[in-house]
Design a protein around this motif. Structure first.
Motif, PDB file in Angstrom:
ATOM      1  N   UNK A  27     -60.005  45.655  -5.306  1.00  0.00           N
ATOM      2  CA  UNK A  27     -59.585  45.650  -6.871  1.00  0.00           C
ATOM      3  C   UNK A  27     -58.887  46.342  -7.569  1.00  0.00           C
ATOM      4  N   UNK A  28     -58.274  46.821  -8.726  1.00  0.00           N
ATOM      5  CA  UNK A  28     -58.692  47.771  -9.651  1.00  0.00           C
ATOM      6  C   UNK A  28     -59.175  47.065 -10.818  1.00  0.00           C
ATOM      7  N   UNK A  29     -60.093  48.157 -10.932  1.00  0.00           N
ATOM      8  CA  UNK A  29     -61.377  47.428 -11.871  1.00  0.00           C
ATOM      9  C   UNK A  29     -60.744  46.523 -13.539  1.00  0.00           C
ATOM     10  N   UNK A  30     -59.217  46.998 -13.835  1.00  0.00           N
ATOM     11  CA  UNK A  30     -58.740  46.335 -14.750  1.00  0.00           C
ATOM     12  C   UNK A  30     -57.472  45.904 -13.952  1.00  0.00           C
ATOM     13  N   UNK A  31     -56.427  44.723 -14.709  1.00  0.00           N
ATOM     14  CA  UNK A  31     -55.542  44.442 -14.108  1.00  0.00           C
ATOM     15  C   UNK A  31     -55.426  43.372 -15.185  1.00  0.00           C
ATOM     16  N   UNK A  32     -53.537  43.311 -15.749  1.00  0.00           N
ATOM     17  CA  UNK A  32     -52.876  43.167 -16.656  1.00  0.00           C
ATOM     18  C   UNK A  32     -51.913  41.341 -16.097  1.00  0.00           C
ATOM     19  N   UNK A  33     -51.506  40.360 -16.273  1.00  0.00           N
ATOM     20  CA  UNK A  33     -49.929  40.633 -16.194  1.00  0.00           C
ATOM     21  C   UNK A  33     -49.287  40.235 -17.300  1.00  0.00           C
ATOM     22  N   UNK A  34     -47.761  40.739 -17.460  1.00  0.00           N
ATOM     23  CA  UNK A  34     -46.891  41.058 -18.930  1.00  0.00           C
ATOM     24  C   UNK A  34     -46.196  40.160 -18.767  1.00  0.00           C
ATOM     25  N   UNK A  35     -45.474  39.945 -19.900  1.00  0.00           N
ATOM     26  CA  UNK A  35     -44.706  38.914 -20.282  1.00  0.00           C
ATOM     27  C   UNK A  35     -44.515  37.603 -20.384  1.00  0.00           C
ATOM     28  N   UNK A  36     -45.571  36.758 -20.300  1.00  0.00           N
ATOM     29  CA  UNK A  36     -46.341  35.504 -21.164  1.00  0.00           C
ATOM     30  C   UNK A  36     -46.443  35.344 -22.278  1.00  0.00           C
ATOM     31  N   UNK A  37     -45.174  34.178 -22.512  1.00  0.00           N
ATOM     32  CA  UNK A  37     -44.791  33.635 -23.999  1.00  0.00           C
ATOM     33  C   UNK A  37     -45.483  32.736 -24.497  1.00  0.00           C
ATOM     34  N   UNK A  38     -47.021  32.773 -24.895  1.00  0.00           N
ATOM     35  CA  UNK A  38     -47.544  32.492 -25.738  1.00  0.00           C
ATOM     36  C   UNK A  38     -47.229  31.366 -26.492  1.00  0.00           C
ATOM     37  N   UNK A  39     -47.779  29.655 -26.386  1.00  0.00           N
ATOM     38  CA  UNK A  39     -47.958  29.001 -27.313  1.00  0.00           C
ATOM     39  C   UNK A  39     -48.986  27.716 -28.202  1.00  0.00           C
ATOM     40  N   UNK A  40     -48.937  27.017 -28.651  1.00  0.00           N
ATOM     41  CA  UNK A  40     -50.612  26.181 -28.824  1.00  0.00           C
ATOM     42  C   UNK A  40     -49.619  24.887 -28.902  1.00  0.00           C
ATOM     43  N   UNK A  41     -50.560  24.163 -28.055  1.00  0.00           N
ATOM     44  CA  UNK A  41     -50.104  22.507 -27.976  1.00  0.00           C
ATOM     45  C   UNK A  41     -49.855  22.143 -28.987  1.00  0.00           C
ATOM     46  N   UNK A  42     -48.236  21.233 -28.817  1.00  0.00           N
ATOM     47  CA  UNK A  42     -47.785  19.950 -30.200  1.00  0.00           C
ATOM     48  C   UNK A  42     -48.746  19.154 -29.914  1.00  0.00           C
ATOM     49  N   UNK A  43     -49.395  18.465 -29.588  1.00  0.00           N
ATOM     50  CA  UNK A  43     -50.825  16.787 -29.476  1.00  0.00           C
ATOM     51  C   UNK A  43     -51.849  17.668 -29.520  1.00  0.00           C
ATOM     52  N   UNK A  44     -53.127  16.956 -29.804  1.00  0.00           N
ATOM     53  CA  UNK A  44     -54.579  16.887 -29.969  1.00  0.00           C
ATOM     54  C   UNK A  44     -54.933  17.834 -28.879  1.00  0.00           C
ATOM     55  N   UNK A  45     -54.508  16.401 -27.378  1.00  0.00           N
ATOM     56  CA  UNK A  45     -55.140  16.238 -26.293  1.00  0.00           C
ATOM     57  C   UNK A  45     -53.748  16.740 -25.008  1.00  0.00           C
ATOM     58  N   UNK A  46     -52.430  17.447 -25.393  1.00  0.00           N
ATOM     59  CA  UNK A  46     -51.671  18.260 -24.804  1.00  0.00           C
ATOM     60  C   UNK A  46     -51.547  19.586 -24.172  1.00  0.00           C
ATOM     61  N   UNK A  47     -53.256  19.752 -24.146  1.00  0.00           N
ATOM     62  CA  UNK A  47     -53.509  21.993 -23.044  1.00  0.00           C
ATOM     63  C   UNK A  47     -53.058  21.852 -21.951  1.00  0.00           C
ATOM     64  N   UNK A  48     -52.984  20.709 -21.117  1.00  0.00           N
ATOM     65  CA  UNK A  48     -52.629  20.582 -20.141  1.00  0.00           C
ATOM     66  C   UNK A  48     -51.013  21.082 -19.976  1.00  0.00           C
ATOM     67  N   UNK A  49     -50.325  20.007 -21.090  1.00  0.00           N
ATOM     68  CA  UNK A  49     -49.199  20.318 -20.716  1.00  0.00           C
ATOM     69  C   UNK A  49     -48.066  21.080 -21.296  1.00  0.00           C
ATOM     70  N   UNK A  50     -48.949  21.943 -22.608  1.00  0.00           N
ATOM     71  CA  UNK A  50     -49.096  23.212 -22.636  1.00  0.00           C
ATOM     72  C   UNK A  50     -49.267  24.433 -21.977  1.00  0.00           C
ATOM     73  N   UNK A  51     -50.574  24.885 -21.045  1.00  0.00           N
ATOM     74  CA  UNK A  51     -50.165  26.260 -20.094  1.00  0.00           C
ATOM     75  C   UNK A  51     -49.392  25.724 -19.053  1.00  0.00           C
TER      76      UNK A  51
END
Length: 259
Positions: A27-51
Motif C-alpha cells: 500500500x502507499x505510505x499515505x492516502x486520502x479520500x477527497x470529496x467527503x462533505x462532513x456534518x455534525x449529528x442532529x441528535x445526541x445519539x444519532x452519530x451512526x445515522x450521520x456517518x
C-alpha cells in the motif's frame, strides 16, 4: 562415502526454507479520500445515522440523517436495531439509550442503493486498503478515540452482545505512516489519530466497521424488492406487488421492499 553423506545432511539441515510470499499487497505510505462533505449529528445519539448519510452522499446517493434514523429498526439489541432514545444521554449501555451497531446500518444503506457491508474483526491493513482504493469507511470507536472497556450485554432474545460506553462512529478517510484520519460524526470535524491510539479504541467493539464499494445496480436477492428496468433508465418509483402484501419505500431509496 559415509562422511560425505553425513556432511551433506548437515549442510542441508542448515539451509533455511524460502520465505513464503506475502499475501498482502503493498500500500502507499499515505492516502486520502477527497470529496467527503462532513456534518455534525442532529441528535445526541444519532452519530451512526450521520456517518451513514455522509458516506452515502459521498457515493452520490442523497440521504438525510433524520430520515435515515427514522427508518432504522428499533430493538434492545444493537446488532438488530437502535437501542433506546436518540435524545438520550451519551455514555450508557443497553438496555438504556445507546445507539446501533454495524449490521442494521449496512442493511439500511443497501436499501438506499449503496453496496454496503458490515465488518467485524477488520484489520488496520484492510482499513487502509479501502482508503487507498478511494473508499471511506465508517468505524465504531469509543468516544473521541478514547480507551474503553468492552462489556457483555444479554438482550431479551438471549443474545450476548459486546457493547461499550460512549460507543461512537467516525468516517476513516485517510492515513499516513503515523496514524489514521477520521471525520467525527459528533461535530463534523476532522482529526488524525496515532495508529496505537486508534487501534486500541477501535478494538473495544471488535474492529467493527461498514465498508461500501459503490451504487447497487441490481436488486439484492436478500430484499426481493423493486423492479429494475435498464432500458427505462433505472428503478421504477412505484411498485404494485403482484403477489399482494404491503411494500415500504425507505425515504430517499430507489426501490421498495416488502414489509
Amino acid at each position: 562415502m559415509v562422511k560425505t553423506l553425513t556432511l551433506f545432511l548437515l549442510v542441508s539441515s542448515l539451509v533455511l526454507p524460502a520465505a513464503a510470499p506475502s499475501l498482502q499487497e503493498d500500500l502507499p505510505d499515505y492516502a486520502f479520500v477527497a470529496g467527503i462533505v462532513a456534518h455534525g449529528q442532529t441528535y445526541p445519539l444519532s452519530c451512526e445515522s450521520r456517518s451513514a448519510a455522509d458516506l452515502a452522499n459521498y457515493w452520490g446517493i442523497p440521504v438525510d440523517e433524520v430520515e435515515f434514523f427514522d427508518a432504522l429498526p428499533i430493538s434492545d439489541n444493537p446488532e438488530k436495531g437502535f437501542v433506546g432514545s436518540v435524545m438520550g444521554v451519551w455514555g450508557h449501555i443497553p438496555p438504556n439509550s445507546y445507539g446501533v451497531h454495524a449490521v442494521p446500518v449496512a442493511s439500511l444503506l443497501r436499501q438506499y442503493g449503496l453496496d454496503a457491508k458490515a465488518q467485524r474483526g477488520m484489520s488496520l491493513y484492510e482499513l487502509k486498503r479501502e482508503i487507498a482504493n478511494g473508499r471511506p469507511v465508517i468505524v465504531w470507536v469509543v468516544g473521541h478515540v478514547w480507551q474503553g472497556t468492552p462489556e457483555t450485554y444479554t438482550a431479551k432474545d438471549g443474545s450476548q452482545v459486546t457493547v461499550a460506553r460512549f460507543e461512537h462512529t467516525m468516517i476513516a478517510y485517510g492515513y499516513d505512516k503515523a496514524g489514521v484520519y477520521l471525520i467525527d460524526a459528533g461535530n463534523g470535524t476532522r482529526g488524525n489519530y496515532g495508529n496505537e491510539r486508534f487501534e486500541n479504541s477501535w478494538g473495544v467493539l471488535g474492529n467493527m466497521a461498514v465498508t461500501a464499494s459503490g451504487i447497487i445496480h441490481h436488486i439484492p436477492d436478500e430484499y426481493d424488492c423493486g423492479i429494475y428496468d435498464e432500458d427505462a433508465g433505472g428503478f421504477f418509483d412505484i411498485l404494485i406487488p403482484s403477489s399482494g402484501g404491503s411494500w415500504k419505500k425507505p425515504p430517499g431509496a430507489q426501490y421498495y421492499c416488502p414489509l
